[in-house]
Design a protein around this motif. Sequence first.
Motif, short mmCIF file in Angstrom:
data_model
loop_
_atom_site.label_atom_id
_atom_site.label_comp_id
_atom_site.label_asym_id
_atom_site.label_seq_id
_atom_site.Cartn_x
_atom_site.Cartn_y
_atom_site.Cartn_z
N ASN A 118 0.83 -1.22 0.00
CA ASN A 118 0.00 0.00 0.00
C ASN A 118 0.85 1.26 0.00
N VAL A 119 1.85 1.25 -0.86
CA VAL A 119 2.78 2.38 -0.94
C VAL A 119 2.31 3.33 -2.03
N ASN A 120 2.06 4.59 -1.67
CA ASN A 120 1.67 5.58 -2.67
C ASN A 120 2.05 6.98 -2.19
N GLY A 121 1.79 7.95 -3.02
CA GLY A 121 2.02 9.33 -2.65
C GLY A 121 3.46 9.63 -2.25
N PRO A 122 3.64 10.45 -1.20
CA PRO A 122 4.99 10.86 -0.81
C PRO A 122 5.88 9.70 -0.36
N LEU A 123 5.29 8.66 0.25
CA LEU A 123 6.10 7.52 0.67
C LEU A 123 6.66 6.78 -0.55
N LYS A 124 5.83 6.61 -1.57
CA LYS A 124 6.30 5.95 -2.79
C LYS A 124 7.42 6.74 -3.43
N ARG A 125 7.27 8.06 -3.50
CA ARG A 125 8.32 8.89 -4.11
C ARG A 125 9.62 8.82 -3.30
N TRP A 126 9.47 8.79 -1.96
CA TRP A 126 10.67 8.70 -1.13
C TRP A 126 11.39 7.36 -1.34
N ILE A 127 10.63 6.27 -1.38
CA ILE A 127 11.24 4.95 -1.57
C ILE A 127 11.95 4.89 -2.93
N GLU A 128 11.30 5.40 -3.96
CA GLU A 128 11.93 5.39 -5.28
C GLU A 128 13.22 6.21 -5.29
N GLY A 129 13.20 7.35 -4.57
CA GLY A 129 14.41 8.17 -4.48
C GLY A 129 15.52 7.44 -3.75
N GLN A 130 15.18 6.72 -2.68
CA GLN A 130 16.19 5.95 -1.94
C GLN A 130 16.80 4.86 -2.82
N ARG A 131 15.94 4.19 -3.60
CA ARG A 131 16.46 3.14 -4.48
C ARG A 131 17.46 3.71 -5.49
N ARG A 132 17.14 4.88 -6.02
CA ARG A 132 18.09 5.52 -6.95
C ARG A 132 19.39 5.87 -6.24
N SER A 133 19.27 6.36 -5.01
CA SER A 133 20.46 6.75 -4.26
C SER A 133 21.36 5.56 -3.99
N TYR A 134 20.77 4.43 -3.60
CA TYR A 134 21.59 3.25 -3.32
C TYR A 134 22.18 2.70 -4.61
N GLY A 135 21.46 2.87 -5.72
CA GLY A 135 22.04 2.49 -7.00
C GLY A 135 23.27 3.32 -7.33
N GLU A 136 23.21 4.60 -7.00
CA GLU A 136 24.36 5.49 -7.22
C GLU A 136 25.53 5.10 -6.33
N LEU A 137 25.21 4.74 -5.07
CA LEU A 137 26.28 4.33 -4.15
C LEU A 137 26.91 3.02 -4.59
N LEU A 138 26.09 2.10 -5.11
CA LEU A 138 26.65 0.86 -5.64
C LEU A 138 27.59 1.15 -6.81
N ARG A 139 27.17 2.04 -7.69
CA ARG A 139 28.00 2.39 -8.84
C ARG A 139 29.32 3.00 -8.39
N ALA A 140 29.23 3.88 -7.38
CA ALA A 140 30.45 4.51 -6.87
C ALA A 140 31.37 3.48 -6.24
N ALA A 141 30.79 2.49 -5.54
CA ALA A 141 31.60 1.45 -4.90
C ALA A 141 32.30 0.59 -5.94
N VAL A 142 31.64 0.32 -7.06
CA VAL A 142 32.27 -0.46 -8.14
C VAL A 142 33.46 0.31 -8.70
N ILE A 143 33.24 1.57 -8.95
CA ILE A 143 34.31 2.40 -9.54
C ILE A 143 35.49 2.52 -8.58
N ASP A 144 35.20 2.60 -7.28
CA ASP A 144 36.28 2.69 -6.29
C ASP A 144 37.05 1.38 -6.16
N ALA A 145 36.33 0.26 -6.17
CA ALA A 145 36.96 -1.03 -5.85
C ALA A 145 37.55 -1.74 -7.05
N SER A 146 37.01 -1.51 -8.24
CA SER A 146 37.44 -2.30 -9.40
C SER A 146 38.92 -2.18 -9.73
N PRO A 147 39.58 -1.03 -9.55
CA PRO A 147 40.99 -0.97 -9.92
C PRO A 147 41.90 -1.86 -9.08
#
Length: 601
Positions: A118-147
């Motif tokens: 039953n996720v909608n409205g501001p809670l849904k938008r916040w969750i989607e934003g968090q998912r994007r943020s953790y995706g960005e952090l994962l990407r940053a971790a790959v770039i940091d660790a891969s070398p």
Amino acid sequence: MLDPDGRQIFLPERGIVILAYMRASQRSEVSREILAGMLWPDVDRSIAFKNLRSTLLRLRTAGQLSEVPLAADGKMIRLQSDALRSDLDCFLPGDDKLSRLRLIVETMKEEFLANARNVNGPLKRWIEGQRRSYGELLRAAVIDASPIASERADIRAVKIACVQILQRSPNDMDIRNILDRAKIIETGDAPDRLFAVPHSLQTTPDTAISVTPTPSQAERPLLPRVALLPPDTAEDSRVNGSVANALIEDVTIGLCSLRTVSVVAPFTSERIREADDKAAVLEKHGVIYALDTKRSGEGLFTQLIFLPTDEIIWAERFPLTAEGLTTQRSEISRTITQTIARQVEESATAQLDFEARPQMYLNYLQGMQHLSELSLPGIRRARKKFRETLRQYPDFAPALAGMARTLTTEWLLTARGDEELLAAAEQKAKAAVHHNAGLAAGHRELGVVQLYLQKLDESLEALSIAETISPHYADALYSHADSLVHAAKPKDGLNKIEKAIELNPLCPDLYFWTAAGASYFLGEFEDAVAYVGKMQDGRPADRLLAASWGMLGEKSKARSCRQRVLRDNPSFNLERWLEVVPNRENWQRELYREGLIKAGF
């Protein structure tokens, strides 16, 4: 939620969401008004505050917690952050970049708050934003660790992380390049150190990583999505020690390097395999191609399905013996990867058609669904849906082929020898071939209608083309088998229909009907009865069943079938029917006549 001794505490779902919101947002306190509006946006303000008070009360009384990590007064709610640990801690900065990456990869197998309801409205938008943020952090971790990745486990973590990122952002070419180089290192074709990250991607702890697509990325078209479903669920794989699941995971990683497809990550594919309604989950994830796999003896059976038409466009068996697995595994992976890439490229036009016209796609799928009903009402409902499809897209070959099938099936069910139905069916099938000569379904429908027009050689030629275009298209094999039976080659027909049933185990009744006909003309009347018995609705095959019982001397059963035939079709005429049944050899006609006469016709 676990207590300090590791025991699970059962909390109200909205209570867990409150803890997650404050912990993920790194907020030590938040107002009641903000939380009430976020969690219950669609109810009256007074009711939202009442729900919040109730949730907080249940949090304080849940389980055996010695200390509740949440405190509240009239206006504010405060989180005692030092009393609460979270899986989000893996995202905190750390000196050991490789260990941090492995933890993040394990955590990112799940979506943030994936099971929240039953996720909608501001809670849904916040969750989607968090998912994007953790995706960005994962990407940053790959770039940091891969070398600095050099050990196999670290390189594998880099690869899995790349797959997770590409599932969300398939056009991220930098990550694709990292994955390519990681694979090269793992196969031993380059130095032990993984590779140098481009200077533009290098980061420091104080540098924020932005994964906002560049204009060139944003302009790229959406890629067709592929899901590779492992043969076992994750639990079964652990119990059985399944090497097949590991192989499919390797193939998934291999496909992620391709620029032509978007691939569902292995963990998501395992969840799809576990789902009760796989079709609905595949649709939810926008999957166009599904590689379905299952273990068969000491081998692995794979089939690639184009979901919009439910067509098997490729299938193969691979040995998975312990002795040969080491040498076979990379070859199997390469074969599957290359074949999927080729098949996806060949059917790209059809995929774009479906994506560009969603309502047309829906009408077409509904028509195909009705076609599975082997009855006059069913095929007429299917014809209506195909007409609606063709109003929007008159040249859409799959719908033209579907129209042809409704007409030939009606001709078969009514058994009146209506030449107008066959003429219309031939016209639709030829139009399907004209508009898309590479569509196996068009050639298949043309072959079917030519069979009933008693153009047996032309029928076999068209069906051979359909089989050449799509060797594992089960419906084409079934139709080819049917024409072979009528062309006085019942043994060849039975072999081909058995292959079609193997490719499509949950097959339509028509497959068993054709197998029954082949068995009848081979003199194997008991087998013919058994095949009809496998049909969910055997009434359309009552004529053949009556003849089979007649040849077996079972007069009462034969006459019972005859009564059903005459009840459904009171105007049935034996001699007229024998004239229109397209059997090449006279012995076939006489054998069929003998059985029907013995049945009382």
